[in-house]
Design a protein around this motif. Sequence first.
Motif, PDB file in Angstrom:
ATOM      1  N   ILE A   2     -15.436   1.207  14.273  1.00  0.00           N
ATOM      2  CA  ILE A   2     -15.944   2.262  13.372  1.00  0.00           C
ATOM      3  C   ILE A   2     -14.762   3.046  12.794  1.00  0.00           C
ATOM      4  CG2 ILE A   2     -17.310   4.403  13.269  1.00  0.00           C
ATOM      5  CD1 ILE A   2     -19.024   3.102  15.607  1.00  0.00           C
ATOM      6  N   ALA A   3     -13.798   3.400  13.677  1.00  0.00           N
ATOM      7  CA  ALA A   3     -12.655   4.195  13.215  1.00  0.00           C
ATOM      8  C   ALA A   3     -11.795   3.412  12.222  1.00  0.00           C
ATOM      9  CB  ALA A   3     -11.814   4.632  14.413  1.00  0.00           C
ATOM     10  N   ALA A   4     -11.810   2.069  12.314  1.00  0.00           N
ATOM     11  CA  ALA A   4     -10.970   1.257  11.415  1.00  0.00           C
ATOM     12  C   ALA A   4     -11.437   1.331   9.969  1.00  0.00           C
ATOM     13  CB  ALA A   4     -10.977  -0.203  11.892  1.00  0.00           C
ATOM     14  N   VAL A   5     -12.702   1.653   9.750  1.00  0.00           N
ATOM     15  CA  VAL A   5     -13.241   1.594   8.382  1.00  0.00           C
ATOM     16  C   VAL A   5     -13.842   2.933   7.914  1.00  0.00           C
ATOM     17  CG1 VAL A   5     -13.702  -0.898   8.392  1.00  0.00           C
ATOM     18  CG2 VAL A   5     -15.440   0.673   9.288  1.00  0.00           C
ATOM     19  N   SER A   6     -13.439   4.041   8.568  1.00  0.00           N
ATOM     20  CA  SER A   6     -13.994   5.343   8.149  1.00  0.00           C
ATOM     21  C   SER A   6     -13.073   6.464   8.622  1.00  0.00           C
ATOM     22  CB  SER A   6     -15.391   5.535   8.755  1.00  0.00           C
ATOM     23  OG  SER A   6     -15.281   5.585  10.157  1.00  0.00           O
ATOM     24  N   VAL A  29     -11.671  23.158  28.808  1.00  0.00           N
ATOM     25  CA  VAL A  29     -11.837  23.182  27.339  1.00  0.00           C
ATOM     26  C   VAL A  29     -12.206  21.778  26.853  1.00  0.00           C
ATOM     27  CG1 VAL A  29     -10.290  25.083  26.695  1.00  0.00           C
ATOM     28  CG2 VAL A  29      -9.366  22.770  27.014  1.00  0.00           C
ATOM     29  N   GLY A  30     -12.674  21.738  25.625  1.00  0.00           N
ATOM     30  CA  GLY A  30     -12.974  20.447  25.023  1.00  0.00           C
ATOM     31  C   GLY A  30     -11.778  19.940  24.227  1.00  0.00           C
ATOM     32  N   THR A  31     -11.932  18.758  23.644  1.00  0.00           N
ATOM     33  CA  THR A  31     -10.858  18.163  22.834  1.00  0.00           C
ATOM     34  C   THR A  31     -11.442  17.727  21.496  1.00  0.00           C
ATOM     35  OG1 THR A  31      -9.950  17.255  24.875  1.00  0.00           O
ATOM     36  CG2 THR A  31      -9.044  16.390  22.816  1.00  0.00           C
ATOM     37  N   ARG A  32     -10.634  17.939  20.446  1.00  0.00           N
ATOM     38  CA  ARG A  32     -11.034  17.454  19.121  1.00  0.00           C
ATOM     39  C   ARG A  32      -9.970  16.461  18.658  1.00  0.00           C
ATOM     40  NH1 ARG A  32      -9.583  19.174  13.934  1.00  0.00           N
ATOM     41  NH2 ARG A  32     -11.120  18.675  12.324  1.00  0.00           N
ATOM     42  N   ALA A  33     -10.410  15.260  18.281  1.00  0.00           N
ATOM     43  CA  ALA A  33      -9.474  14.245  17.792  1.00  0.00           C
ATOM     44  C   ALA A  33      -9.961  13.729  16.445  1.00  0.00           C
ATOM     45  CB  ALA A  33      -9.370  13.089  18.780  1.00  0.00           C
ATOM     46  N   VAL A  34      -9.022  13.466  15.538  1.00  0.00           N
ATOM     47  CA  VAL A  34      -9.403  12.973  14.217  1.00  0.00           C
ATOM     48  C   VAL A  34      -8.704  11.637  13.965  1.00  0.00           C
ATOM     49  CG1 VAL A  34      -9.356  13.455  11.733  1.00  0.00           C
ATOM     50  CG2 VAL A  34      -9.724  15.324  13.356  1.00  0.00           C
ATOM     51  N   TYR A  35      -9.473  10.659  13.513  1.00  0.00           N
ATOM     52  CA  TYR A  35      -8.939   9.331  13.182  1.00  0.00           C
ATOM     53  C   TYR A  35      -9.221   9.026  11.715  1.00  0.00           C
ATOM     54  CZ  TYR A  35      -8.020   7.950  17.999  1.00  0.00           C
ATOM     55  OH  TYR A  35      -7.486   7.858  19.262  1.00  0.00           O
ATOM     56  N   GLU A  36      -8.288   8.346  11.084  1.00  0.00           N
ATOM     57  CA  GLU A  36      -8.522   7.878   9.704  1.00  0.00           C
ATOM     58  C   GLU A  36      -8.066   6.442   9.611  1.00  0.00           C
ATOM     59  OE1 GLU A  36      -8.064  11.760   6.864  1.00  0.00           O
ATOM     60  OE2 GLU A  36      -7.135   9.879   6.218  1.00  0.00           O
ATOM     61  N   GLY A  37      -8.949   5.571   9.206  1.00  0.00           N
ATOM     62  CA  GLY A  37      -8.585   4.150   9.086  1.00  0.00           C
ATOM     63  C   GLY A  37      -7.980   3.609  10.368  1.00  0.00           C
ATOM     64  N   GLY A  38      -8.472   4.079  11.504  1.00  0.00           N
ATOM     65  CA  GLY A  38      -8.019   3.559  12.794  1.00  0.00           C
ATOM     66  C   GLY A  38      -6.826   4.283  13.395  1.00  0.00           C
ATOM     67  N   ARG A  39      -6.184   5.182  12.633  1.00  0.00           N
ATOM     68  CA  ARG A  39      -5.014   5.887  13.171  1.00  0.00           C
ATOM     69  C   ARG A  39      -5.373   7.302  13.587  1.00  0.00           C
ATOM     70  NH1 ARG A  39       0.111   3.814  10.508  1.00  0.00           N
ATOM     71  NH2 ARG A  39      -0.640   1.884   9.579  1.00  0.00           N
ATOM     72  N   ILE A  68      -4.949  11.041  13.667  1.00  0.00           N
ATOM     73  CA  ILE A  68      -4.291  12.007  12.780  1.00  0.00           C
ATOM     74  C   ILE A  68      -3.949  13.268  13.549  1.00  0.00           C
ATOM     75  CG2 ILE A  68      -4.670  13.458  10.697  1.00  0.00           C
ATOM     76  CD1 ILE A  68      -4.482  10.512  10.057  1.00  0.00           C
ATOM     77  N   SER A  69      -4.862  13.693  14.433  1.00  0.00           N
ATOM     78  CA  SER A  69      -4.587  14.904  15.206  1.00  0.00           C
ATOM     79  C   SER A  69      -5.394  14.912  16.493  1.00  0.00           C
ATOM     80  CB  SER A  69      -4.947  16.152  14.377  1.00  0.00           C
ATOM     81  OG  SER A  69      -6.341  16.167  14.138  1.00  0.00           O
ATOM     82  N   ILE A  70      -4.909  15.670  17.460  1.00  0.00           N
ATOM     83  CA  ILE A  70      -5.673  15.881  18.706  1.00  0.00           C
ATOM     84  C   ILE A  70      -5.341  17.293  19.187  1.00  0.00           C
ATOM     85  CG2 ILE A  70      -3.917  14.741  20.144  1.00  0.00           C
ATOM     86  CD1 ILE A  70      -6.423  13.748  21.865  1.00  0.00           C
TER      87      ILE A  70
END
Length: 472
Positions: free
Chosen positions: A102-106, A119-129, A131-133
């Motif tokens: 899913i992360a590879a194509v969105s 605490v919780g964690t927020r991570a962002v992926y774009e095209g499989g990479r 971007i931030s955590i």
Amino acid sequence: MHIKLLDVETINKIAAGEVVEGPASIVKELVENSIDAKSGMITVEIKEGGTEFIRITDNGCGIEREDIELAFTSHATSKIEDVLDLFSIMSLGFRGEALASIAAVSRVELITKTASGIVGTRAVYEGGRMISIEDIGAPSGTTIIVRDLFFNTPARRKFLKSKASEGGKVGSIVEELSFSHPEIAFRFISDGQNKLTTYGNDNVRENIYAVYGKEYASNLIEVCGGNEYVKISGFIGKPIINRGSRACMNYFVNHRYIKAEVIRTAIEAAYSGFVMQHRYPFTMLYLDVDPRIIDINIHPRKMELKFQTDIDVWQLIYDICLQALSNSNLIWRENTSRDENPKAVVEQKQVVPQPVVESKPVVESKPVVESKPVASIQTEVPKVSEAPEVSEAPEAPEAPVVPEASYVQSLSAPLDVRIESFETKRSSQYTRYVATKEDISDDEIKEQLSLFEKKDKNEINPDDIHIVGQVF
Ligand SMILES: Nc1ncnc2c1ncn2[C@@H]1O[C@H](COP(=O)(O)OP(=O)(O)OP(=O)(O)O)[C@@H](O)[C@H]1O
Ligand SMILES: [Mg+2]
């Protein structure tokens, strides 16, 4: 041309094609992850059919911060350790591919917190990479947002259907998932509108009411049975709620919504004496199967399944469905005026299972549609004239259908009930009771039938008669 090794990004995009077909397959994978995470409540939200925005929120176990990178790596899973585990698997996922695909194509945003995490964690992926955590305040559980599906694979984006069509597919998959786990509360929201709410109280009949409406919920037969490997429970619809497509044949194996030829053909065979050709039943069947006798690792989408011993499963499902149909009161009433058509009460019973040699018996006779006038006891056996060909009807309206059968005899009851006996092509027998007077109460019908002299063992047992029919 020289042979080259593909780079990881290309490999992942190609692999994603096997798992991610469109918004519905993403929703399926993410909700299955939420189910595997032991969530009690799952909310699915989409915008524009899911092509721009999908959000799945659960209250499950969450993901530890140090596991997030692995969760988005292909072939990384917490659900199995080796191939042998596949034969005892009870989780829905096991391939360790869905999040990576899913992360590879969105563009994916993950917010997660475990019950013990501070605490919780927020991570962002774009095209499989990644971007931030970062750390973020969050309730226990996991939220995954998928935006801009196929933003980096425009060729695949072109294959998406209209937003309404993709949204419809998401709605269907959420319904199926909610039925697969009636103990989980589901909510589905599309473009801000609440489309489905289930309460997670394990009440399948209530969920059927919520999704399919009153007519279906009040025409169900409960089924239960099995052997040492397979336990079957759930509901099958009375033949009167048959459909022109297989869309309402739902069955689950170990709480996984799947398609399996062996199950489908067994159900259809059991109904073959009860519904016309090209008409299909409503079912909501749950098979609890010893995982050692099934193989779910057939297709990346995990929608298909193979049984080790097909034939036994076929026979078991066939027998249980046929027995349920034969033993229940398939009565309905017609709410028509007496002049046009007498108010009718219909029951099918005494269906004798026949040995089955084919996996999908086909009944070729035409349905009996005419209603005979009230007659005194007849000694000869009149033949029912062939009914006109009934072409495949659209989904609605659903009319009561008299099974394909030849008319054997008509007996007049003492007062206002006519009894007709039929024999189907497959030698099954059923009897229908036709009230010939308006405003006859259920108790009156039972009383009159009880006056009826018993002719043979196939005759009516008044104690079996429970008039529960739907009013049409
Ligand atoms: N909603 C969630 N809550 C808790 N853990 C999750 C959730 N979603 C994913 N995970 C974790 O991330 C891992 C990877 O998920 P992913 O869906 O990619 O693989 P899988 O479920 O193991 O297998 P499959 O590819 O067959 O779905 C899971 O094994 C699980 O440990
Ligand atoms: Mg998964």
